[in-house]
Design an enzyme around this catalytic site. Structure first.
Site, PDB file in Angstrom:
ATOM      1  N   GLU A 189      95.394  -1.597 107.580  1.00  0.00           N
ATOM      2  CA  GLU A 189      96.523  -2.532 107.820  1.00  0.00           C
ATOM      3  C   GLU A 189      96.427  -3.759 106.905  1.00  0.00           C
ATOM      4  O   GLU A 189      96.811  -4.853 107.294  1.00  0.00           O
ATOM      5  CB  GLU A 189      96.565  -2.996 109.283  1.00  0.00           C
ATOM      6  CG  GLU A 189      96.948  -1.942 110.270  1.00  0.00           C
ATOM      7  CD  GLU A 189      98.296  -1.326 109.967  1.00  0.00           C
ATOM      8  OE1 GLU A 189      98.463  -0.151 110.328  1.00  0.00           O
ATOM      9  OE2 GLU A 189      99.151  -1.993 109.361  1.00  0.00           O
TER      10      GLU A 189
HETATM   11  C1  FAD Z   1      90.199   5.118 108.712  1.00  0.00           C
HETATM   12  C2  FAD Z   1      91.392   4.703 107.931  1.00  0.00           C
HETATM   13  C3  FAD Z   1      92.647   4.761 108.501  1.00  0.00           C
HETATM   14  C4  FAD Z   1      93.775   4.405 107.768  1.00  0.00           C
HETATM   15  N1  FAD Z   1      95.025   4.556 108.317  1.00  0.00           N
HETATM   16  C5  FAD Z   1      96.122   4.417 107.528  1.00  0.00           C
HETATM   17  C6  FAD Z   1      97.419   4.758 107.994  1.00  0.00           C
HETATM   18  O1  FAD Z   1      97.608   5.158 109.149  1.00  0.00           O
HETATM   19  N2  FAD Z   1      98.458   4.656 107.135  1.00  0.00           N
HETATM   20  C7  FAD Z   1      98.314   4.226 105.849  1.00  0.00           C
HETATM   21  O2  FAD Z   1      99.293   4.165 105.136  1.00  0.00           O
HETATM   22  N3  FAD Z   1      97.101   3.873 105.385  1.00  0.00           N
HETATM   23  C8  FAD Z   1      96.002   3.963 106.180  1.00  0.00           C
HETATM   24  N4  FAD Z   1      94.764   3.642 105.710  1.00  0.00           N
HETATM   25  C9  FAD Z   1      94.640   3.104 104.370  1.00  0.00           C
HETATM   26  C10 FAD Z   1      94.273   1.632 104.375  1.00  0.00           C
HETATM   27  O3  FAD Z   1      95.351   0.863 104.815  1.00  0.00           O
HETATM   28  C11 FAD Z   1      93.793   1.286 102.953  1.00  0.00           C
HETATM   29  O4  FAD Z   1      92.529   1.893 102.790  1.00  0.00           O
HETATM   30  C12 FAD Z   1      93.728  -0.211 102.736  1.00  0.00           C
HETATM   31  O5  FAD Z   1      95.005  -0.773 102.729  1.00  0.00           O
HETATM   32  C13 FAD Z   1      93.033  -0.553 101.409  1.00  0.00           C
HETATM   33  O6  FAD Z   1      93.541   0.209 100.360  1.00  0.00           O
HETATM   34  P1  FAD Z   1      92.514   0.993  99.418  1.00  0.00           P
HETATM   35  O7  FAD Z   1      91.623   1.788 100.273  1.00  0.00           O
HETATM   36  O8  FAD Z   1      93.259   1.701  98.362  1.00  0.00           O
HETATM   37  O9  FAD Z   1      91.626  -0.129  98.778  1.00  0.00           O
HETATM   38  P2  FAD Z   1      91.997  -0.964  97.460  1.00  0.00           P
HETATM   39  O10 FAD Z   1      93.386  -1.440  97.527  1.00  0.00           O
HETATM   40  O11 FAD Z   1      91.583  -0.175  96.271  1.00  0.00           O
HETATM   41  O12 FAD Z   1      91.031  -2.223  97.627  1.00  0.00           O
HETATM   42  C14 FAD Z   1      89.657  -2.225  97.197  1.00  0.00           C
HETATM   43  C15 FAD Z   1      89.145  -3.666  97.255  1.00  0.00           C
HETATM   44  O13 FAD Z   1      89.936  -4.495  96.384  1.00  0.00           O
HETATM   45  C16 FAD Z   1      90.478  -5.585  97.100  1.00  0.00           C
HETATM   46  N5  FAD Z   1      91.830  -5.887  96.611  1.00  0.00           N
HETATM   47  C17 FAD Z   1      92.811  -5.018  96.315  1.00  0.00           C
HETATM   48  N6  FAD Z   1      93.917  -5.681  95.963  1.00  0.00           N
HETATM   49  C18 FAD Z   1      93.653  -6.997  96.052  1.00  0.00           C
HETATM   50  C19 FAD Z   1      94.384  -8.199  95.836  1.00  0.00           C
HETATM   51  N7  FAD Z   1      95.670  -8.177  95.470  1.00  0.00           N
HETATM   52  N8  FAD Z   1      93.762  -9.390  96.044  1.00  0.00           N
HETATM   53  C20 FAD Z   1      92.455  -9.438  96.417  1.00  0.00           C
HETATM   54  N9  FAD Z   1      91.714  -8.329  96.628  1.00  0.00           N
HETATM   55  C21 FAD Z   1      92.306  -7.132  96.460  1.00  0.00           C
HETATM   56  C22 FAD Z   1      90.525  -5.140  98.552  1.00  0.00           C
HETATM   57  O14 FAD Z   1      90.521  -6.239  99.431  1.00  0.00           O
HETATM   58  C23 FAD Z   1      89.267  -4.296  98.639  1.00  0.00           C
HETATM   59  O15 FAD Z   1      88.158  -5.112  98.891  1.00  0.00           O
HETATM   60  C24 FAD Z   1      93.621   3.944 106.444  1.00  0.00           C
HETATM   61  C25 FAD Z   1      92.348   3.853 105.873  1.00  0.00           C
HETATM   62  C26 FAD Z   1      91.246   4.248 106.597  1.00  0.00           C
HETATM   63  C27 FAD Z   1      89.893   4.195 105.932  1.00  0.00           C
END
Ligand code: FAD
Length: 642
Positions: free
Chosen positions: A486
């Site tokens: 989220e």
């Molecule tokens: C168990 C689980 C359940 C989930 N459920 C859902 C769901 O129901 N629906 C859905 O759509 N998604 C879901 N997700 C996805 C989840 O919302 C994402 O994993 C999350 O938003 C982070 O995206 P990412 O994993 O691509 O990380 P990334 O976006 O690659 O982030 C990696 C790191 O970079 C940092 N970062 C990235 N962009 C910025 C920025 N602009 N400024 C500062 N720091 C930044 C982040 O804070 C993080 O520390 C789920 C994930 C998990 C693990």
């Protein structure tokens, strides 16, 4: 339950055992020898202790509802005369009964067995279906939703308190209805009348569940990169693409799963301005509105995760032939705005998860600390670890942290209610501004703190915390996701420092600081709490200084806001916690003077507030120091120097 597990004689056919639990292991099988031996390891070290019982902390929850929020007055002013604190207590008691008897026992089962994908599109979590239907049949899923669609029309604040119960009982399980709630919110605000009539009654009742499909391999925090496509075809669209990490994206608990999917239309502009929202049912509805033909929506894999094993996290393939049939929700290219409705709701709900799992961990640590003997008196008798100051420090951090979190989560929900109920446009806008400000703080601060508090829960257990059978490690692992999904902590902090601070020139933050100052003045005026008042006044000053620093430095340095953001959000969290603990101390002390209420609870509340001021609030100073250090050291190294 603990004693039964600890005894090594677990017998599922025992009629006294929880009925749903017994569904997991048929009477002829019982638990395997290996599993019984597993529980016996715990017996050897600590025969009295087993998996902790959970019970909702009524006294604290009711204190927040009645003394801090004034639930009765809030409901009366909204014309909800039949809703009052007495009814709220009855509802909470009933929810707690279901949680304790049915849902909490499945927490460990969900952790151990986890969700499995037997075949493509066949996701199961043992025992969850039976428990889920007890929730549905008792009407819990629609508690906070409009009666027009079959809900109970209760205030959000009360639904939040019951959500705390489900989440503490079983975080993985509760996620399913949490996402359905967010789907209902989005459809209520952005759906057509036809869509509402077709889908809302079943989503509100819980007969169908909803999911939220944003993430794709290349589009995580950065939703501008969403590539799933939607092509118009008659009265619907054909949706094609792959979504990852979809919580409860597939399961066998209900007849239909309604996916809310972000995708791009063929003429979409690039970036977030070209994203639209689509409703894509797993089964298309037939003429009578019931699930009919299977849509092109498949769960092709589920993740193996650190925690929340009971919640299936699915990779969903939309349309591998003609495209899945989907329906546009809201206007073309304005899907992100519609999705934000779901996200704001879900973000506060995830913040609440931080509280809920910390509370569960605290209850378990407290029970262990009272029973684990490690000190020896001169006469040779032994005493429990709760006698040691450092164990007290850990328990007090957990107790004061969870109480502050609960106060903030419930107050934030009350702001949602007040913004909905208010008739006067100015009053409505004022409460809505507070909702907007609180949302990233509730999500970010509560979840970050939960990782620390559940870690302390393990520490209180010593070595027994690090082995799985006490269950303490599960809370820590479960809590860890809450600051990631989220929107990660950084995304919440960006929202707070930019949209919620720079966009209105600090107006919402300054108005919050002014309210904090009012509480500080009341504390100063009360002789026995005056010291806390002075400290709270300084804390309001930290909020103002941090806000001014951002407003002054962000225009001059492009990295300033991003560098400050997480410390800024944590500062706001620690100070909001102090504000509400200060309020709580005032109310508790007034009640003590008037002789009303539970003396032991009220005395503990004042002491807990003092502890919060001495041990958690000072962290806000450190946050401000880090904010004012700016971005220099953060951005100075070249990438090669890392
Ligand atoms: C168990 C689980 C359940 C989930 N459920 C859902 C769901 O129901 N629906 C859905 O759509 N998604 C879901 N997700 C996805 C989840 O919302 C994402 O994993 C999350 O938003 C982070 O995206 P990412 O994993 O691509 O990380 P990334 O976006 O690659 O982030 C990696 C790191 O970079 C940092 N970062 C990235 N962009 C910025 C920025 N602009 N400024 C500062 N720091 C930044 C982040 O804070 C993080 O520390 C789920 C994930 C998990 C693990």
């Amino acid at each position: 339950m603990g004693a039964e597990l600890g005894s090594g004689q677990l017998n599922c056919s025992d009629p006294g055992f929880f009925p749903v639990f017994s569904l997991l292991c048929p009477p002829d099988q019982g638990y395997s020898g290996a599993q019984i031996a597993y529980y016996n390891v715990l017996d050897l070290i600590f025969p009295e202790h087993g998996m902790s019982d959970y019970s909702f902390p009524y006294k604290d929850a009711e204190f927040v509802l009645n003394d801090i929020i004034d639930f009765d007055a809030m409901c009366a002013s909204a014309g909800l005369e039949e809703v009052n604190s007495e009814l709220a207590t009855a509802i909470l008691e009933e929810a707690n009964r279901l949680a304790v008897e049915v849902i909490a026992p499945l927490n460990w089962v969900g952790n151990e067995k986890g969700a499995t994908l037997e075949d493509i599109g066949c996701v199961e979590t043992p025992g969850f279906k039976e428990a889920y239907w007890q929730m549905v049949e008792s009407g819990w899923c629609g508690l906070g939703f409009p009666e027009e669609y079959g809900g109970q029309g209760m205030p959000k604040t009360l639904a939040t308190a019951t959500d705390e119960i489900w989440q503490s009982a079983n975080l993985g399980f509760s996620l399913c209805s949490m996402l359905s709630h967010s789907a209902v919110e989005a459809l209520l605000l952005h759906g057509t009348e036809e869509q509402k009539d077709a889908y809302l009654p079943k989503l509100v009742s819980g007969e169908w569940t909803g999911t939220m499909n944003l993430t794709e391999p290349q589009a995580g925090s950065d939703l501008a990169a969403v590539a799933t496509r939607a092509v118009p075809e008659g009265d619907h669209y054909r949706v094609t693409g792959q979504k990852i990490y979809i919580t409860w994206g597939d399961h066998q608990m209900t007849d239909n799963v309604i996916h809310f999917v972000l995708a791009r239309l063929p003429d979409a502009p690039p970036g977030v301005k070209g994203i639209s929202l689509f409703l894509v049912p797993k089964f298309l509805l037939d003429e009578s509105g019931e699930p009919g033909e299977r849509n092109e929506v498949e769960c092709i894999s589920i993740e193996h995760k650190l925690g929340i094993h009971g919640s299936p996290t699915c990779t969903i393939q939309f349309g591998d032939k003609k495209g899945a049939v989907g329906y546009l929700v809201g206007k073309p290219h304005q899907g992100l705005m519609a999705m934000f409705t779901m996200m704001n709701d879900a973000r506060q709900a995830v913040g609440l998860q931080g509280l809920s799992v910390s509370e569960r961990s605290y209850q378990q640590a407290r029970a262990y600390a009272m029973e684990r003997l490690q000190g020896t008196r001169s006469d040779g008798s032994r005493y429990p670890i709760i006698h040691f100051p450092d164990v007290r420090r850990m328990l007090m951090l957990m107790k004061s942290g969870t109480e502050a979190m609960r106060a903030l989560a419930y107050v934030a929900s009350a702001e949602i209610d007040r913004s909905r109920f208010a008739q006067d446009p100015d009053e409505k806008a004022r409460h809505f501004a507070r909702v907007e400000l609180f949302t990233p703080i509730v999500k970010g601060w509560l979840t970050e703190l939960s990782t620390e508090l559940t870690s302390l829960g393990i520490q209180v257990h010593g070595g027994m915390g690090y082995v799985e059978e006490t269950g303490s490690a599960q809370h820590f692992r479960d809590a860890r996701i809450t600051s990631i999904y989220e929107g990660t902590t950084a995304i919440q902090a960006n929202d707070l420092v930019r949209r919620k601070t720079q966009f209105d020139d600090g107006a919402a933050v300054k108005s919050l600081a002014a309210d904090i100052r009012k509480t500080a003045a009341e504390l100063v005026a009360s002789s026995e709490l005056a010291g806390m008042g002075t400290v709270l006044e300084e804390a309001a000053g930290l909020v103002e200084r941090a806000c001014d620093w951002v407003l002054e430095n962000a225009p001059k340095d492009k990295h300033a806001a991003g560098a400050a953001s997480v410390n800024y959000m944590m500062l706001m969290g620690y100070v909001c916690g102090a504000w509400l603990m200060g309020e709580a101390a005032l109310k508790a002390s007034a009640r003590l003077k008037s002789g009303g209420g539970d003396r032991a609870f009220l005395e503990a509340k004042v002491v807990t507030a003092r502890f919060y001021f001495a041990h958690l609030l000072p962290r806000a100073n450190a946050c401000l120091t880090a904010i004012e250090a700016g971005s220099d050291c953060m951005m100075a190294l070249s990438e090669e120097q890392f």
